[in-house]
Design an enzyme around this catalytic site. Structure first.
Site, PDB file in Angstrom:
ATOM      1  N   TYR A  51      53.414  68.174  24.440  1.00  0.00           N
ATOM      2  CA  TYR A  51      51.550  68.106  25.164  1.00  0.00           C
ATOM      3  C   TYR A  51      50.361  69.179  24.333  1.00  0.00           C
ATOM      4  CZ  TYR A  51      47.511  68.823  27.959  1.00  0.00           C
ATOM      5  OH  TYR A  51      46.731  68.498  28.716  1.00  0.00           O
TER       6      TYR A  51
ATOM      7  N   ILE B  51      43.009  73.764  35.675  1.00  0.00           N
ATOM      8  CA  ILE B  51      41.975  73.395  36.032  1.00  0.00           C
ATOM      9  C   ILE B  51      42.502  72.326  37.654  1.00  0.00           C
ATOM     10  CG2 ILE B  51      39.589  72.588  35.953  1.00  0.00           C
ATOM     11  CD1 ILE B  51      40.349  74.882  33.790  1.00  0.00           C
TER      12      ILE B  51
ATOM     13  N   VAL C   3      41.526  54.539  25.331  1.00  0.00           N
ATOM     14  CA  VAL C   3      41.524  55.175  24.012  1.00  0.00           C
ATOM     15  C   VAL C   3      42.683  54.813  23.124  1.00  0.00           C
ATOM     16  CG1 VAL C   3      39.808  56.719  25.501  1.00  0.00           C
ATOM     17  CG2 VAL C   3      42.556  57.263  25.153  1.00  0.00           C
TER      18      VAL C   3
HETATM   19  P1  NDP Z   1      42.820  63.435  34.680  1.00  0.00           P
HETATM   20  O1  NDP Z   1      44.350  63.447  34.844  1.00  0.00           O
HETATM   21  O2  NDP Z   1      42.079  64.377  36.501  1.00  0.00           O
HETATM   22  O3  NDP Z   1      42.323  62.491  34.677  1.00  0.00           O
HETATM   23  C1  NDP Z   1      42.330  61.616  33.313  1.00  0.00           C
HETATM   24  C2  NDP Z   1      41.736  61.393  32.173  1.00  0.00           C
HETATM   25  O4  NDP Z   1      41.478  60.771  31.871  1.00  0.00           O
HETATM   26  C3  NDP Z   1      41.489  59.488  34.044  1.00  0.00           C
HETATM   27  O5  NDP Z   1      40.154  59.455  34.073  1.00  0.00           O
HETATM   28  C4  NDP Z   1      42.445  58.650  33.453  1.00  0.00           C
HETATM   29  O6  NDP Z   1      41.044  57.140  33.752  1.00  0.00           O
HETATM   30  C5  NDP Z   1      41.580  58.952  31.788  1.00  0.00           C
HETATM   31  N1  NDP Z   1      42.747  58.104  30.781  1.00  0.00           N
HETATM   32  C6  NDP Z   1      44.244  58.678  30.716  1.00  0.00           C
HETATM   33  N2  NDP Z   1      44.634  58.342  30.077  1.00  0.00           N
HETATM   34  C7  NDP Z   1      43.747  57.816  29.327  1.00  0.00           C
HETATM   35  C8  NDP Z   1      43.494  55.657  28.623  1.00  0.00           C
HETATM   36  N3  NDP Z   1      44.529  55.640  27.700  1.00  0.00           N
HETATM   37  N4  NDP Z   1      42.799  55.128  27.953  1.00  0.00           N
HETATM   38  C9  NDP Z   1      41.134  55.700  28.849  1.00  0.00           C
HETATM   39  N5  NDP Z   1      41.276  57.059  29.707  1.00  0.00           N
HETATM   40  C10 NDP Z   1      42.275  57.165  30.298  1.00  0.00           C
HETATM   41  O7  NDP Z   1      43.168  65.324  33.604  1.00  0.00           O
HETATM   42  P2  NDP Z   1      41.944  65.852  33.887  1.00  0.00           P
HETATM   43  O8  NDP Z   1      40.970  65.907  34.287  1.00  0.00           O
HETATM   44  O9  NDP Z   1      43.134  66.989  34.098  1.00  0.00           O
HETATM   45  O10 NDP Z   1      41.603  66.352  31.815  1.00  0.00           O
HETATM   46  C11 NDP Z   1      40.717  65.806  31.744  1.00  0.00           C
HETATM   47  C12 NDP Z   1      41.058  66.216  30.104  1.00  0.00           C
HETATM   48  O11 NDP Z   1      41.186  67.411  29.838  1.00  0.00           O
HETATM   49  C13 NDP Z   1      42.517  65.739  29.080  1.00  0.00           C
HETATM   50  O12 NDP Z   1      42.627  65.535  27.933  1.00  0.00           O
HETATM   51  C14 NDP Z   1      43.651  66.580  29.420  1.00  0.00           C
HETATM   52  O13 NDP Z   1      44.363  67.653  28.488  1.00  0.00           O
HETATM   53  C15 NDP Z   1      42.082  68.136  29.567  1.00  0.00           C
HETATM   54  N6  NDP Z   1      42.352  69.559  29.771  1.00  0.00           N
HETATM   55  C16 NDP Z   1      43.587  69.780  31.309  1.00  0.00           C
HETATM   56  C17 NDP Z   1      43.759  70.091  31.437  1.00  0.00           C
HETATM   57  C18 NDP Z   1      43.917  70.778  33.692  1.00  0.00           C
HETATM   58  O14 NDP Z   1      44.561  71.942  34.117  1.00  0.00           O
HETATM   59  N7  NDP Z   1      43.122  69.365  34.208  1.00  0.00           N
HETATM   60  C19 NDP Z   1      43.562  71.580  31.008  1.00  0.00           C
HETATM   61  C20 NDP Z   1      43.284  71.773  29.633  1.00  0.00           C
HETATM   62  C21 NDP Z   1      42.837  70.408  28.842  1.00  0.00           C
HETATM   63  P3  NDP Z   1      42.253  56.094  34.411  1.00  0.00           P
HETATM   64  O15 NDP Z   1      43.091  57.085  34.592  1.00  0.00           O
HETATM   65  O16 NDP Z   1      40.733  55.798  35.599  1.00  0.00           O
HETATM   66  O17 NDP Z   1      41.928  55.355  33.667  1.00  0.00           O
END
Ligand code: NDP
Length: 242
Positions: free
Chosen positions: A150, A183, A59
């Site tokens: 962040y 989460i 992204v």
């Molecule tokens: P994870 O680390 O489990 O997953 C992150 C996802 O983002 C993966 O699918 C990864 O895909 C993808 N990703 C990371 N960088 C890129 C990039 N440059 N381009 C495309 N895809 C990318 O995170 P969560 O599921 O926990 O978090 C999801 C969202 O929710 C995030 O935006 C996070 O900031 C937000 N969030 C999460 C919280 C939590 O407690 N978990 C709390 C608040 C917000 P891959 O590595 O396969 O490329």
């Protein structure tokens, strides 16, 4: 059960965690779902596990985002739902913040979300309908020691939703953000047991959240049940107080 049959949805960062749970929730509600991740094989494997299709996308690459979104809309004839979920989190105390951390966090969380919302808006504008959800955070709303970069990135994400909602409402496009608390995903797997227990203790519900609990709220926000909701930042945090 929310019915999303006939809808076409795109979830960025759908290979695991909240993104994968969201792809599953939307597919279970009947939507045709495309999920993305940086690695094509990983994206396809994750997609197969939830009945979606998977594509490679970083992204941070504006041109790649624009061309993928256009391609999905062209292939399916439209694009109804976009969840800009891809994000990263790395902690650093103020005195320890390196430029590289600033660059990667802002280019992924802020620019990545902006690219996705821009491309989604272009694709949805023609049909004058659509719903976009972006992933903010409780940390972006309240701040958190050791998470200045962040927190800044997620405050920006919340304001992408608020501003885009104002701009796109007349085009029939709704834009909302969810602001999860802590989460249990790979993103928070590095937290110590003490830190997890402390966060759980600060929520009235006395526990951390599950990815499905965020996905369920996103499924509501993108559905017609939320047809008069736009420009909102919805906390999904078990009542956590930072
Ligand atoms: P994870 O680390 O489990 O997953 C992150 C996802 O983002 C993966 O699918 C990864 O895909 C993808 N990703 C990371 N960088 C890129 C990039 N440059 N381009 C495309 N895809 C990318 O995170 P969560 O599921 O926990 O978090 C999801 C969202 O929710 C995030 O935006 C996070 O900031 C937000 N969030 C999460 C919280 C939590 O407690 N978990 C709390 C608040 C917000 P891959 O590595 O396969 O490329």
């Amino acid at each position: 059960m929310t019915d999303l049959s006939g809808r076409v949805a795109l979830v960025t960062g759908g290979t695991r965690g909240i993104g994968l749970a969201t792809a599953r929730a939307l597919a279970e509600a009947g939507a045709t779902v495309v999920l993305t991740g940086r690695d094509e094989a990983r994206a396809k494997e994750a997609a197969a596990s939830v009945g979606a299709s998977g594509l490679a996308l970083d992204v941070t690459d504006a041109k790649a985002v624009s061309s993928l979104v256009r391609g999905v809309a062209k292939e399916h004839g439209k694009l109804d739902i976009v969840v800009a979920n891809a994000g990263i989190m790395e902690d650093a105390l103020l005195g320890m913040i390196k430029e590289e951390l600033v660059d990667t966090t802002l280019s992924t969380n802020v620019a990545g979300t902006l690219h996705t919302v821009q491309a989604a808006a272009r694709a949805m504008m023609r049909k004058k309908t659509g719903s976009i959800v972006v992933l903010a955070s409780i940390v972006g709303e309240h701040g958190s020691a050791g998470q200045t970069v962040y927190a800044a990135s997620k405050a920006a994400v919340a304001n992408i939703a608020r501003s885009a909602a104002k701009e796109l409402g007349r085009s029939g496009i709704r834009v909302n953000a969810v602001a999860p608390g802590v989460i249990e995903t790979d993103l928070t797997a590095g937290l110590s047991e003490d830190a997890k227990a402390e966060n759980a203790g600060k929520t009235p519900l006395g526990r951390l959240g599950r990815p499905e609990e965020v996905a369920n709220a996103i499924r509501f926000l993108v559905s017609d049940d939320a047809s008069f909701i736009t420009g909102q930042v919805l906390g999904i945090d078990g009542g956590l107080v930072l």
